[in-house]
Design a protein around this motif. Structure first.
Motif, PDB file in Angstrom:
ATOM      1  N   GLU A  33      33.214  27.436 -14.230  1.00 59.62           N
ATOM      2  CA  GLU A  33      32.544  28.197 -15.288  1.00 59.62           C
ATOM      3  C   GLU A  33      32.722  27.523 -16.653  1.00 59.62           C
ATOM      4  OE1 GLU A  33      34.418  31.975 -14.900  1.00 59.62           O
ATOM      5  OE2 GLU A  33      33.053  32.665 -13.297  1.00 59.62           O
ATOM      6  N   THR A  34      33.920  27.010 -16.911  1.00 60.75           N
ATOM      7  CA  THR A  34      34.205  26.387 -18.208  1.00 60.75           C
ATOM      8  C   THR A  34      33.450  25.074 -18.373  1.00 60.75           C
ATOM      9  OG1 THR A  34      36.414  27.383 -18.211  1.00 60.75           O
ATOM     10  CG2 THR A  34      36.036  25.538 -19.714  1.00 60.75           C
ATOM     11  N   THR A  36      30.712  24.132 -16.810  1.00 62.30           N
ATOM     12  CA  THR A  36      29.281  24.451 -16.904  1.00 62.30           C
ATOM     13  C   THR A  36      28.925  24.939 -18.298  1.00 62.30           C
ATOM     14  OG1 THR A  36      29.199  25.021 -14.546  1.00 62.30           O
ATOM     15  CG2 THR A  36      27.421  25.838 -15.943  1.00 62.30           C
ATOM     16  N   GLU A  37      29.736  25.828 -18.832  1.00 64.94           N
ATOM     17  CA  GLU A  37      29.499  26.344 -20.194  1.00 64.94           C
ATOM     18  C   GLU A  37      29.630  25.223 -21.224  1.00 64.94           C
ATOM     19  OE1 GLU A  37      28.989  29.627 -23.055  1.00 64.94           O
ATOM     20  OE2 GLU A  37      28.676  29.444 -20.893  1.00 64.94           O
ATOM     21  N   GLN A  40      26.563  23.117 -21.302  1.00 61.36           N
ATOM     22  CA  GLN A  40      25.484  23.850 -21.972  1.00 61.36           C
ATOM     23  C   GLN A  40      25.642  23.817 -23.487  1.00 61.36           C
ATOM     24  OE1 GLN A  40      25.681  27.738 -20.161  1.00 61.36           O
ATOM     25  NE2 GLN A  40      24.623  27.085 -18.289  1.00 61.36           N
ATOM     26  N   LYS A  41      26.879  23.739 -23.959  1.00 58.43           N
ATOM     27  CA  LYS A  41      27.150  23.715 -25.392  1.00 58.43           C
ATOM     28  C   LYS A  41      27.194  22.296 -25.959  1.00 58.43           C
ATOM     29  CE  LYS A  41      29.500  28.175 -25.649  1.00 58.43           C
ATOM     30  NZ  LYS A  41      28.389  28.775 -26.421  1.00 58.43           N
ATOM     31  N   LYS A 311      36.970  29.804 -20.278  1.00 57.49           N
ATOM     32  CA  LYS A 311      35.844  29.765 -21.209  1.00 57.49           C
ATOM     33  C   LYS A 311      36.242  30.212 -22.604  1.00 57.49           C
ATOM     34  CE  LYS A 311      32.539  32.038 -19.026  1.00 57.49           C
ATOM     35  NZ  LYS A 311      31.164  32.555 -18.786  1.00 57.49           N
TER      36      LYS A 311
END
Length: 340
Positions: A33-34, A36-37, A40-41, A311
């Protein structure tokens, strides 16, 4: 997101490290999750090693790569330590003897007391296994992991000969299209005095790469720790080029090497309450931003690798991108105040 231009890359100023955390599924999910986030950032530098979390860190990155454009990220991994896979259900020593010693991938005499192995056969195995774990056809940067550990067992001539043979292997990986660049990921080697047993001569390493790969060799990256408490890369003139003593950062610039910085927060041990005046001096509002601001503002720093498996830590750390850097002279002044 701020980026650094180097060769054919635009590398994010902040990268994600994957060393920390338990070797379990819950940590896998948080890393997935981290990362992937983070992508995206705007983060595009992801660093790992085959032995991190019993190969789980590489596998998580491989899962992420299934769902994104591979060209969007710069993946680095490392080889040099014995990796015990998370999926084996037997005694690790017996597994190692069967899979490595009996198959003549590793000879016991090649292993240091720290479990470090730098030989063509072992690095070849590690590299190909990393490709499999990462679910990718190529690796952007492959680091030899703490090669200075070899100097605890072998003399310098033997050490540099071992580097020569492994660099030849890695140049071959480049020729096969499996690798873009390679380098050294160190802990002690580039931040100790010249007379230290584990000191690595960067110019010597560079010359070996040039001998093996010619002027267009692919030794272009180094990784080392640098933070408020470990400032040797900026202060210690432990490298020598053409008779001139230089710091590791200065030598890297002279040789055209890009720096990945590890341990900027020392696993958050450098995150602590301070007086308001200190926050103002660093132009930040959160204690956690002080060590990041110090490192990223230092001249010679490329990408700052921060271990992030949650995250909320990612989001907090990336707030630093909205804050102006300190000026080089401000960093210099802070360091001189410490007596260096």
């Amino acid at each position: 997101m701020l980026y650094k231009e180097f060769l054919d890359y635009r590398l994010s100023e902040i990268g994600i490290g994957t060393y920390l955390g338990a070797s379990d599924q819950d940590t896998d999910i948080r890393y997935y999750e981290t990362i992937t986030e983070g992508i995206q950032k705007g983060i595009n530098v992801i660093d790992t090693a085959i032995n991190y979390r019993n190969m789980r860190s590489e596998k998580v990155i491989g899962d992420v790569l299934k769902n994104i454009n591979r060209e969007k990220v710069v993946i680095s991994t490392k080889g040099g330590y014995i990796p015990v896979p998370y999926y084996i259900d037997e005694d690790p020593t017996q597994w190692f003897k069967r899979e490595f010693v009996q198959k003549e991938i590793v000879s016991p005499k090649e292993i240091t007391e720290t479990g470090n192995i730098i030989t063509p056969r072992f690095i070849d195995w590690s590299f190909e296994k990393s490709l499999e774990n990462l679910n990718t056809e190529y690796i952007d940067v492959y680091f030899l992991h703490n090669p200075e550990d070899q100097l605890l067992k072998f003399n310098r001539d033997t050490f540099y000969k071992k580097i020569w043979t492994v660099f030849r292997l890695l140049e071959g990986k480049v020729h096969e299209g499996k690798l873009k660049y390679y380098g050294l990921a160190t802990w002690n080697g580039l931040r100790v005095p010249e007379d230290h047993q584990q000191h690595i001569d960067l110019k010597k390493i560079f010359d070996i790469a040039r001998e093996v790969g010619g002027e267009n060799h692919h030794f272009r990256f180094i990784q080392l720790p640098y933070n408020i408490a470990m400032i040797e890369a900026y202060t210690l003139k432990n490298q020598r080029i053409n008779g001139k003593s230089l710091t590791t950062f200065e030598a890297s610039k002279r040789l055209g090497l890009y720096t990945y910085i590890s341990s900027p927060l020392m696993q958050r041990r450098l995150v602590r309450p301070v007086h308001q005046q200190i926050l103002e001096r660093f132009r930040v509002k959160k204690f956690s931003h002080i060590p990041i601001q110090f490192v990223r503002s230092t001249e010679g720093v490329g990408t700052v690798l921060i271990g992030m498996s949650r995250k909320e830590h990612l989001i907090e750390n990336l707030e630093i991108q909205e804050i102006p850097h300190l000026k080089p002279e401000e960093i210099d002044s802070m360091i001189k105040e410490r007596g260096y």
